[in-house]
Motif scaffolding. Structure first.
Motif, mmCIF file in Angstrom:
data_model
loop_
_atom_site.group_PDB
_atom_site.id
_atom_site.type_symbol
_atom_site.label_atom_id
_atom_site.label_comp_id
_atom_site.label_asym_id
_atom_site.label_seq_id
_atom_site.Cartn_x
_atom_site.Cartn_y
_atom_site.Cartn_z
ATOM 1 N N SER A 76 0.813 -1.225 0.000
ATOM 2 C CA SER A 76 0.000 0.000 0.000
ATOM 3 C C SER A 76 0.840 1.266 0.000
ATOM 4 O O SER A 76 0.344 2.339 -0.357
ATOM 5 N N SER A 77 2.127 1.176 0.368
ATOM 6 C CA SER A 77 2.966 2.381 0.352
ATOM 7 C C SER A 77 3.111 2.925 -1.068
ATOM 8 O O SER A 77 3.340 4.118 -1.256
ATOM 9 N N ALA A 78 2.930 2.082 -2.068
ATOM 10 C CA ALA A 78 3.020 2.527 -3.463
ATOM 11 C C ALA A 78 1.883 3.465 -3.836
ATOM 12 O O ALA A 78 2.014 4.276 -4.750
ATOM 13 N N PHE A 79 0.743 3.371 -3.122
ATOM 14 C CA PHE A 79 -0.427 4.191 -3.425
ATOM 15 C C PHE A 79 -0.501 5.454 -2.572
ATOM 16 O O PHE A 79 -1.383 6.280 -2.770
ATOM 17 N N ASP A 80 0.406 5.598 -1.612
ATOM 18 C CA ASP A 80 0.357 6.688 -0.641
ATOM 19 C C ASP A 80 1.292 7.828 -1.068
ATOM 20 O O ASP A 80 2.513 7.705 -0.969
ATOM 21 N N PRO A 81 0.727 8.942 -1.533
ATOM 22 C CA PRO A 81 1.568 10.051 -2.002
ATOM 23 C C PRO A 81 2.495 10.625 -0.937
ATOM 24 O O PRO A 81 3.466 11.298 -1.258
ATOM 25 N N THR A 82 2.221 10.366 0.339
ATOM 26 C CA THR A 82 3.089 10.886 1.399
ATOM 27 C C THR A 82 4.229 9.916 1.730
ATOM 28 O O THR A 82 5.116 10.263 2.500
ATOM 29 N N SER A 83 4.213 8.722 1.150
ATOM 30 C CA SER A 83 5.248 7.722 1.426
ATOM 31 C C SER A 83 6.449 7.929 0.515
ATOM 32 O O SER A 83 6.304 8.266 -0.658
ATOM 33 N N TYR A 85 7.984 5.626 -0.655
ATOM 34 C CA TYR A 85 7.898 4.511 -1.595
ATOM 35 C C TYR A 85 6.738 4.680 -2.588
ATOM 36 O O TYR A 85 6.402 3.750 -3.309
ATOM 37 N N PHE A 86 6.135 5.871 -2.611
ATOM 38 C CA PHE A 86 5.027 6.156 -3.530
ATOM 39 C C PHE A 86 5.464 5.929 -4.974
ATOM 40 O O PHE A 86 6.572 6.270 -5.373
ATOM 41 N N ASP A 87 4.572 5.327 -5.747
ATOM 42 C CA ASP A 87 4.807 5.112 -7.176
ATOM 43 C C ASP A 87 3.582 5.623 -7.914
ATOM 44 O O ASP A 87 2.513 5.006 -7.864
ATOM 45 N N ALA A 88 3.734 6.741 -8.595
ATOM 46 C CA ALA A 88 2.606 7.376 -9.283
ATOM 47 C C ALA A 88 1.978 6.468 -10.340
ATOM 48 O O ALA A 88 0.815 6.648 -10.697
#
Length: 153
Positions: A76-83, A85-88
């Motif tokens: 879920s970190s891939a979907f979190d813009p504040t992480s 580890y975010f992946d647009a």
């Protein structure tokens, strides 16, 4: 059972962080390499064991053992813009990145240093020794048993 090596930078998430988690359990997230992702998604299974490895630090090496307590699921970190580890390019409907959950089984008293492992003639074919940069790597049963019998405790 299959054996693995999971790398993490101790400043980001070290074995001490895992030790402080409820039930000494945590998601192993933030992996952003496709080959490592494939291991997390397709090959790592419930009950598998992994060496916890500290990387990118003054003394890289194996610091303990974790057990896989939840098989691969969307990170879920891939979907979190504040992480960090975010992946647009990731979307919940088109999962690109996966994680597993691990639980601490043993924290070693001393680090098993990478330098010692590199000098061991029984480990020359181990991916870690062959400069694999992957944060998730398979470990043969032969290498697993050798490391445990010669270096831990």
């Amino acid at each position: 059972m299959t054996f693995w090596l999971l790398k993490s930078e101790p400043d980001t998430f070290g074995i001490e962080h895992l030790e402080r988690q409820p039930d000494q359990r945590s998601g192993w997230d933030g992996v952003r390499n496709y080959q490592a992702r494939n291991f997390l998604r397709d090959q790592i299974k419930l009950g598998d064991l992994a060496f916890f490895y500290h990387s990118s630090c003054p003394q890289p090496g194996i610091v303990g053992i974790v057990e896989i307590v939840r098989e691969g699921y969307p990170d879920s970190s891939a979907f979190d813009p504040t992480s960090k580890y975010f992946d647009a390019k990731s979307e919940p409907g088109k999962v690109r990145w996966y994680q597993v959950d691990v639980q601490l089984r043993e924290k070693f008293t001393d680090v098993i240093p990478l330098q010692a492992l590199k000098l061991d003639s029984q480990l020359t074919s181990m991916p870690l020794i062959n400069r694999s940069r992957l944060s998730v790597q398979p470990v043969s049963e032969e290498h697993w048993q050798h490391i445990l019998s010669h270096y831990s405790h």
